[in-house]
Design a protein around this motif. Structure first.
Motif, PDB file in Angstrom:
ATOM      1  N   UNK A   1     -68.342  -1.103  22.054  1.00 20.08           N
ATOM      2  CA  UNK A   1     -69.209  -0.907  20.893  1.00 20.08           C
ATOM      3  C   UNK A   1     -69.571   0.562  20.686  1.00 20.08           C
ATOM      4  N   UNK A   2     -69.336   1.365  21.723  1.00 13.26           N
ATOM      5  CA  UNK A   2     -69.653   2.800  21.646  1.00 13.26           C
ATOM      6  C   UNK A   2     -68.392   3.656  21.773  1.00 13.26           C
ATOM      7  N   UNK A   3     -67.247   2.989  21.558  1.00 16.34           N
ATOM      8  CA  UNK A   3     -65.984   3.712  21.643  1.00 16.34           C
ATOM      9  C   UNK A   3     -65.600   4.094  23.059  1.00 16.34           C
ATOM     10  N   UNK A   4     -66.131   3.356  24.028  1.00 17.06           N
ATOM     11  CA  UNK A   4     -65.879   3.653  25.439  1.00 17.06           C
ATOM     12  C   UNK A   4     -65.281   2.440  26.141  1.00 17.06           C
ATOM     13  N   UNK A   5     -64.882   2.656  27.393  1.00 16.81           N
ATOM     14  CA  UNK A   5     -64.418   1.582  28.278  1.00 16.81           C
ATOM     15  C   UNK A   5     -65.219   1.665  29.563  1.00 16.81           C
ATOM     16  N   UNK A   6     -65.318   0.553  30.287  1.00 10.64           N
ATOM     17  CA  UNK A   6     -66.040   0.592  31.567  1.00 10.64           C
ATOM     18  C   UNK A   6     -65.415   1.628  32.493  1.00 10.64           C
TER      19      UNK A   6
END
Length: 488
Positions: free
Chosen positions: A70-75
């Motif tokens: 949702x924030x353009x990131x990955x874990x």
């Protein structure tokens, strides 16, 4: 409308909400009463050993990914995940344990070896569980619990009978082996209630277990907290530790006008509490509380816990990263938690040895052990009782795993009912929140938005959608959406 918001508490739901609100343009300040962030997900470090004090299971990796996406990131931008194999091990008695593989075909074979024909029933059960998972986790749990109509969809109508049956009945319909029944009933314990009180629809937890597997963030669950804090700070969220909220101030029209923090007044007109819901309402004047003490006393709460964090001077044998000890009467222990609250006669317990997988959690040649006994919330908690149960479970552990461990204990730290109350203002010292029973699901849980105080909202394990780390991330998202919608 004000774009400034204060969030009470820094657990997973608060961290989640802080990110969503900051992304939406809010100026977010998080107030944490303790000296470290993460709420119940904290760390204890001693002599080269590192323990996760709170949550230790990483299930439903897709929910974590959805959050970061949702924030353009990955874990993986924040921490590294390792899939555990075995996911966990279960002891049923001396020299009687099974390891739950990370591979479904091996789980089917395990069932078939234990009870001929059971793998066929397991496949059908898991097909139902996956379908329910897709319905629940990808849709239903992201609804705010405002109206019962949220639960009425073509998919839920087709499953209505599952809300009026139980996990216990569903599991026992085709499986006879007590070992297999215990394995299948285990995952719903994360929901905080007995399998006999948990709707059959919640079998989606079995898909989370067997279908998606058990994972471990390198460095421990606290690295997930660090990752979320890092993301929040990149969105300009401000964090303040050692910031205890003494009072939520309201005016004559029952609108929020400020907070008293460490004895000092702060002006604000918008507050979200990720702290214990019951405790949060004690910070209000009596006339604007939504729920009475009688209301809370009648609710079914998830268990509290007696926890031990133990440093061993040697490596522990015959165990896995997650090891469950189901060698005693499951039903009796459940009754002593939910029906007739008391200290358990002969408790089931759980042990976690992260240093088997993660070498950073203990010095070379040593082991970090985390032991947990589920308890009824609100019961007596004394040092003498803690000591008694420390010896009780370690004596059993030695016999079941065929090794001496007590004389190899370097140190032990306990955490129990009193600590949950002191550290987290937890109602009756519960560890996991309010159970997900039929009458405590969705709109039947305490509201995300106060009905008495303007611009006061709630998130976390006592409200929607329920207990557990993945639901906490979801709770933070849906309350944020509600706030943004109402502030327009």
């Amino acid at each position: 409308m004000s774009k400034n918001i204060y969030i009470i508490g820094s657990g997973f739901s608060s961290l989640s909400a802080s990110c969503y609100l900051a992304k939406a343009g809010y100026h977010v300040t998080v107030l944490e009463k303790n000296d470290t962030l993460g709420g119940r997900a904290r760390q204890f470090k001693k002599d080269g050993f590192t323990f996760d004090i709170g949550p230790s299971w990483y299930w439903m990796p897709d929910v974590f990914e959805r959050f970061f996406n949702d924030f353009g990131k990955k874990s993986s931008d924040f921490y590294i995940l390792d899939k555990l194999n075995p996911g966990y091990e279960v002891y049923f008695g001396k020299d009687s344990s099974v390891k739950i593989s990370s591979k479904l075909e091996e789980i089917y074979q395990l069932f078939e070896n234990e009870e001929k024909g059971s793998s066929k029933h397991l496949k059908a059960f898991l097909n139902s569980a996956k379908s329910n998972y897709d319905t629940a986790i990808k849709d239903l749990v992201y609804r705010p619990g405002i109206s019962p109509l949220e639960l009425v969809t073509t998919k839920t109508v087709a499953r209505v009978s599952q809300f009026f049956s139980t996990i216990s009945k569903q599991v026992r319909k085709n499986i006879k082996s007590q070992k297999l029944i215990k394995i299948l009933e285990f995952p719903v314990l994360f929901l905080g209630a007995k399998p006999s009180d948990t709707p059959a629809f919640y079998n989606f937890m079995n898909y989370a277990d067997f279908g998606l597997g058990t994972w471990h963030p390198r460095g421990g669950m606290y690295n997930v907290v660090k990752g979320m804090v890092s993301l929040a700070e990149s969105l300009d969220v401000v964090f303040k530790t050692n910031a205890n909220v003494d009072k939520i101030e309201t005016d004559a029209s029952n609108a929020i006008i400020g907070l008293t923090v460490n004895g000092e007044k702060i002006k604000t007109s918008l507050v979200l509490s990720g702290a214990d819901y019951h405790h949060t309402e004690t910070l209000l004047d009596k006339n604007v509380k939504q729920y009475s003490e009688k209301y809370w006393s009648k609710k079914t709460f998830a268990p509290s816990s007696l926890l031990f964090y133990i440093g061993f001077d040697k490596k522990i044998k015959n165990v896995s990263h997650h090891t469950l000890f189901f060698d005693t009467d499951f039903n009796l222990h459940a009754e002593e938690i939910y029906d007739h609250p008391k200290w358990p006669t002969d408790p089931l317990f759980y042990a976690n040895f992260t240093s088997i997988t993660d070498k950073t959690s203990a010095p070379d040649g040593k082991e970090a052990g985390f032991f947990l006994i589920p308890l009824a919330p609100g019961i007596e908690d004394t040092e003498a009782l803690r000591e008694k149960y420390f010896h009780k479970i370690l004596d059993r552990f030695e016999k079941l795993t065929n090794q001496e461990v007590k004389k190899h204990v370097l140190f032990s730290k306990s955490f129990c009912v009193k600590d949950f109350k002191k550290e987290y203002n937890s109602y009756k010292g519960n560890a996991y929140g309010m159970a997900n029973t039929l009458l405590q699901t969705a709109f039947l849980r305490p509201n995300l938005k106060s009905s008495k105080v303007k611009n006061l909202y709630f998130t976390g394990q006592l409200t929607v959608p329920g207990p557990g780390v993945p639901p906490a991330l979801i709770s933070g998202k849906i309350v944020s959406e509600l706030i943004i919608k109402n502030q327009k």
